[in-house]
Design a protein around this motif. Structure first.
Motif, PDB file in Angstrom:
ATOM      1  N   GLU A  76      -1.689 -11.817  -8.887  1.00  9.68           N
ATOM      2  CA  GLU A  76      -0.733 -11.639  -9.975  1.00  9.68           C
ATOM      3  C   GLU A  76       0.294 -12.761 -10.053  1.00  9.68           C
ATOM      4  O   GLU A  76       0.611 -13.248 -11.142  1.00  9.68           O
ATOM      5  CB  GLU A  76      -0.011 -10.297  -9.803  1.00  9.68           C
ATOM      6  N   TYR A  77       0.775 -13.199  -8.908  1.00 13.18           N
ATOM      7  CA  TYR A  77       1.950 -14.079  -8.921  1.00 13.18           C
ATOM      8  C   TYR A  77       1.751 -15.488  -8.345  1.00 13.18           C
ATOM      9  O   TYR A  77       2.529 -16.384  -8.663  1.00 13.18           O
ATOM     10  CB  TYR A  77       3.099 -13.415  -8.151  1.00 13.18           C
ATOM     11  N   GLU A  95      -1.036  -8.881  -5.151  1.00 15.65           N
ATOM     12  CA  GLU A  95       0.176  -9.687  -5.305  1.00 15.65           C
ATOM     13  C   GLU A  95      -0.160 -11.169  -5.477  1.00 15.65           C
ATOM     14  O   GLU A  95       0.411 -11.847  -6.334  1.00 15.65           O
ATOM     15  CB  GLU A  95       1.065  -9.503  -4.076  1.00 15.65           C
ATOM     16  N   GLU A 117      -2.999  -4.422  -1.574  1.00 15.60           N
ATOM     17  CA  GLU A 117      -1.727  -4.825  -2.185  1.00 15.60           C
ATOM     18  C   GLU A 117      -1.467  -6.320  -1.995  1.00 15.60           C
ATOM     19  O   GLU A 117      -0.909  -6.970  -2.882  1.00 15.60           O
ATOM     20  CB  GLU A 117      -0.590  -3.996  -1.590  1.00 15.60           C
ATOM     21  N   TYR A 118      -1.864  -6.857  -0.853  1.00 17.13           N
ATOM     22  CA  TYR A 118      -1.670  -8.288  -0.593  1.00 17.13           C
ATOM     23  C   TYR A 118      -2.476  -9.124  -1.592  1.00 17.13           C
ATOM     24  O   TYR A 118      -1.945 -10.066  -2.202  1.00 17.13           O
ATOM     25  CB  TYR A 118      -2.115  -8.616   0.830  1.00 17.13           C
TER      26      TYR A 118
END
Length: 266
Positions: free
Chosen positions: A123-124, A120, A116-117
């Motif tokens: 993605e951002y 993220e 998840e890190y």
């Protein structure tokens, strides 16, 4: 025997349990659930062995709740949870027991955290793979987990991120000589974790765009006119020395040549 002398309500479903042992008063912060479960009340006398058991059990409960609170508003790694609990106890066995329970209940999982890190960041954020790896290592993640997930961060994607970084950085007029700006840009990109060969390649691709945003005419002319006082540009050696000095100050060669060809820039 140990006697409960007072029970006082506190915040967040907590209570302060006051006990007296050999004329010495002790205070324990416990949960209301703990009070109800063990049927504790003021005036009650507790066998010493039972009291020691309660203290140990309460320490575990308090630490477990502390861990739950720590992970309730943000994902945490196993290492982060251990460090957090280590501020409250030096008992490694208790810490490990709590961590094992959290893992069993799927509250903490380093593999999930890394996945998840990285997702993220991809993605951002405009950040390179080196910085991501560095941050995850600091959080106590094993290298194998990091390297496995970073396979998703391809060189093509890194190059695209680096392009975004340059576009964002050159949105406004740049009041620096070209070379000075490039040096500054490289330092910032390296700090963001991009590989040097990707940085260099992207800068070459954006050279014309960068030059369009650089407004160093005034700076260049000022330096040029200052050096003209001690250099005769009609003399080849002096002319070359002047060019070299301006290059060392970071000015672009083509712009220096343009200035030298003007009749009277000073």
């Amino acid at each position: 025997m140990i006697k409960i002398t007072n029970i006082t309500s506190a915040k967040q479903e907590q209570a302060v349990l006051e006990v007296q042992e050999n004329q010495v008063t002790h205070h324990h912060v416990v949960s209301m659930h703990f009070i109800y479960t063990h049927h504790l009340e003021i005036g009650q006398e507790l066998p010493t062995a039972f009291y020691r058991q309660l203290v140990q059990e309460n320490e575990y409960d308090q630490l477990y709740n502390k861990a739950l609170h720590f992970i309730s508003y943000q994902m945490r790694t196993i290492s982060e949870v251990k460090k957090h609990l280590g501020k409250s106890t030096s008992d490694e066995s208790v810490i490990q027991t709590i961590v094992d329970r959290l893992k069993k209940d799927h509250y903490i999982n380093d593999a999930t955290y890394v996945k998840e890190y990285v997702s993220e960041k991809l993605e951002y954020d405009i950040i390179g793979p080196i910085k991501i790896k560095e941050k995850l290592i600091q959080k106590g993640i094993h290298y194998d987990l990091i390297d496995s997930e970073l396979q998703r961060y391809t060189e093509t994607l890194e190059y695209a991120k680096m392009e975004d970084f340059i576009r964002k950085d050159i949105r406004y007029t740049i009041k620096k000589p070209y070379r000075k700006y490039i040096e500054s840009l490289k330092r910032k990109a390296i700090n963001r974790g991009f590989h040097l060969h990707v940085i260099d390649s992207a800068i070459v691709s954006f050279k014309d765009d960068i030059l369009e945003q650089i407004d160093d005419r005034e700076l260049l002319q000022k330096e040029y006119c200052f050096l003209r006082k001690t250099h005769d540009i009609d003399h080849y050696d002096d002319r070359q020395k002047l060019i070299q000095k301006l290059l060392r100050k970071g000015f672009n060669y083509d712009r220096i040549k343009e200035l030298l060809e003007e009749e009277s820039p000073c």
